[in-house]
Design a protein around this motif. Structure first.
Motif, PDB file in Angstrom:
ATOM      1  N   HIS A 102       0.858  -1.191   0.000  1.00  0.00           N
ATOM      2  CA  HIS A 102       0.000   0.000   0.000  1.00  0.00           C
ATOM      3  C   HIS A 102       0.887   1.231   0.000  1.00  0.00           C
ATOM      4  O   HIS A 102       1.921   1.253   0.680  1.00  0.00           O
ATOM      5  CB  HIS A 102      -0.890   0.003   1.242  1.00  0.00           C
ATOM      6  N   TRP A 103       0.463   2.247  -0.740  1.00  0.00           N
ATOM      7  CA  TRP A 103       1.248   3.472  -0.836  1.00  0.00           C
ATOM      8  C   TRP A 103       0.307   4.662  -0.795  1.00  0.00           C
ATOM      9  O   TRP A 103      -0.794   4.644  -1.354  1.00  0.00           O
ATOM     10  CB  TRP A 103       2.042   3.508  -2.138  1.00  0.00           C
ATOM     11  N   ARG A 104       0.763   5.702  -0.115  1.00  0.00           N
ATOM     12  CA  ARG A 104       0.000   6.955  -0.047  1.00  0.00           C
ATOM     13  C   ARG A 104       0.958   8.065   0.350  1.00  0.00           C
ATOM     14  O   ARG A 104       1.803   7.887   1.231  1.00  0.00           O
ATOM     15  CB  ARG A 104      -1.103   6.815   0.999  1.00  0.00           C
ATOM     16  N   GLN A 105       0.799   9.200  -0.279  1.00  0.00           N
ATOM     17  CA  GLN A 105       1.592  10.360   0.118  1.00  0.00           C
ATOM     18  C   GLN A 105       1.174  10.773   1.520  1.00  0.00           C
ATOM     19  O   GLN A 105      -0.014  10.881   1.816  1.00  0.00           O
ATOM     20  CB  GLN A 105       1.372  11.511  -0.863  1.00  0.00           C
ATOM     21  N   THR A 106       2.157  10.989   2.405  1.00  0.00           N
ATOM     22  CA  THR A 106       1.843  11.311   3.790  1.00  0.00           C
ATOM     23  C   THR A 106       2.912  12.212   4.391  1.00  0.00           C
ATOM     24  O   THR A 106       4.057  12.196   3.947  1.00  0.00           O
ATOM     25  CB  THR A 106       1.702  10.030   4.638  1.00  0.00           C
ATOM     26  N   ASP A 107       2.509  12.971   5.383  1.00  0.00           N
ATOM     27  CA  ASP A 107       3.450  13.798   6.133  1.00  0.00           C
ATOM     28  C   ASP A 107       3.926  13.098   7.411  1.00  0.00           C
ATOM     29  O   ASP A 107       4.690  13.666   8.176  1.00  0.00           O
ATOM     30  CB  ASP A 107       2.782  15.119   6.538  1.00  0.00           C
ATOM     31  N   PHE A 108       3.445  11.878   7.647  1.00  0.00           N
ATOM     32  CA  PHE A 108       3.705  11.188   8.909  1.00  0.00           C
ATOM     33  C   PHE A 108       4.665  10.014   8.762  1.00  0.00           C
ATOM     34  O   PHE A 108       4.478   8.971   9.352  1.00  0.00           O
ATOM     35  CB  PHE A 108       2.390  10.689   9.507  1.00  0.00           C
ATOM     36  N   GLY A 109       5.692  10.156   7.993  1.00  0.00           N
ATOM     37  CA  GLY A 109       6.681   9.090   7.882  1.00  0.00           C
ATOM     38  C   GLY A 109       6.628   8.395   6.538  1.00  0.00           C
ATOM     39  O   GLY A 109       6.192   8.966   5.543  1.00  0.00           O
ATOM     40  N   ALA A 110       7.051   7.159   6.529  1.00  0.00           N
ATOM     41  CA  ALA A 110       7.124   6.380   5.297  1.00  0.00           C
ATOM     42  C   ALA A 110       5.775   6.360   4.582  1.00  0.00           C
ATOM     43  O   ALA A 110       4.725   6.385   5.207  1.00  0.00           O
ATOM     44  CB  ALA A 110       7.571   4.957   5.610  1.00  0.00           C
ATOM     45  N   SER A 111       5.829   6.330   3.276  1.00  0.00           N
ATOM     46  CA  SER A 111       4.622   6.353   2.465  1.00  0.00           C
ATOM     47  C   SER A 111       4.135   4.956   2.115  1.00  0.00           C
ATOM     48  O   SER A 111       3.211   4.805   1.344  1.00  0.00           O
ATOM     49  CB  SER A 111       4.883   7.107   1.161  1.00  0.00           C
ATOM     50  N   GLU A 112       4.771   3.936   2.666  1.00  0.00           N
ATOM     51  CA  GLU A 112       4.433   2.574   2.287  1.00  0.00           C
ATOM     52  C   GLU A 112       4.067   1.728   3.497  1.00  0.00           C
ATOM     53  O   GLU A 112       4.530   1.966   4.602  1.00  0.00           O
ATOM     54  CB  GLU A 112       5.611   1.917   1.564  1.00  0.00           C
ATOM     55  N   ASN A 113       3.225   0.732   3.228  1.00  0.00           N
ATOM     56  CA  ASN A 113       2.853  -0.261   4.211  1.00  0.00           C
ATOM     57  C   ASN A 113       2.736  -1.579   3.454  1.00  0.00           C
ATOM     58  O   ASN A 113       2.157  -1.598   2.369  1.00  0.00           O
ATOM     59  CB  ASN A 113       1.518   0.106   4.866  1.00  0.00           C
TER      60      ASN A 113
END
Length: 175
Positions: A102-113
């Motif tokens: 899973h990928w999403r642009q985020t301000d809270f760390g890594a963008s992947e899970n």
């Protein structure tokens, strides 16, 4: 087992495999109608390790809504391997290894899970179609940023309240 029985068994195993591949492809593309078409009505769902919620038996439309709400904000990619499918007449059981990214642009760390594990799946043949009647998601480990999934979204909270309630939990406990 005769040669004809072996051919039929192989054919049915491939048909079961196609349901799982449609399931994964639908998750990745957001084709929620195709995703919904993979399930019996009702469907038993065990995502206990992932969600912390008990096993439930639910309307597949509600489960599809849950999947769409939690996954729509992220890009996703599911891969399946190590197929172990056993067909017995109009019933089948499968253990299918999966990696879901899973990928999403985020301000809270890594963008992947990513989740590394397997599905334990029970199928029933209805007419000419194999359908998932029980789905268990399990994993060895999860890596990356879990905040990609917005569990505070009000519509998701509402859906989870319908999905995981006393009636669905009781029904899931009896399957």
């Amino acid at each position: 087992m005769t040669r004809d029985e072996m051919v039929v068994n192989l054919w049915e195993r491939e048909a079961v495999k196609k349901v799982m591949l449609r399931f994964g492809r639908a998750l990745d593309t957001g084709d929620w109608a195709a995703y919904r078409s993979c399930f019996t009505d009702p469907v038993t769902v065990d995502f206990q390790r992932l969600t912390g919620q008990p096993i439930v038996q639910v309307d597949p439309d509600l489960f599809t809504l849950f999947a769409s709400q939690i996954l729509a904000p992220v890009r996703r990619h599911h891969s399946y391997s190590n197929w172990d499918i056993n067909v017995e007449g109009d019933h089948a059981d499968a253990l299918v290894y999966m990696t879901s990214r899973h990928w999403r642009q985020t301000d809270f760390g890594a963008s992947e899970n990513a989740q590394y594990g397997w599905y334990e799946v029970r199928f029933i043949k209805q007419g000419n179609d194999w359908l998932i009647t029980r789905l268990k998601h399990d994993f060895q480990w999860i890596g990356g940023n879990a905040s990609l999934f917005d569990l505070n979204d009000p519509s998701l909270i509402d859906t989870m309240g319908k999905l995981f309630n006393e009636d669905t939990i009781l029904a899931g406990a009896t399957t």
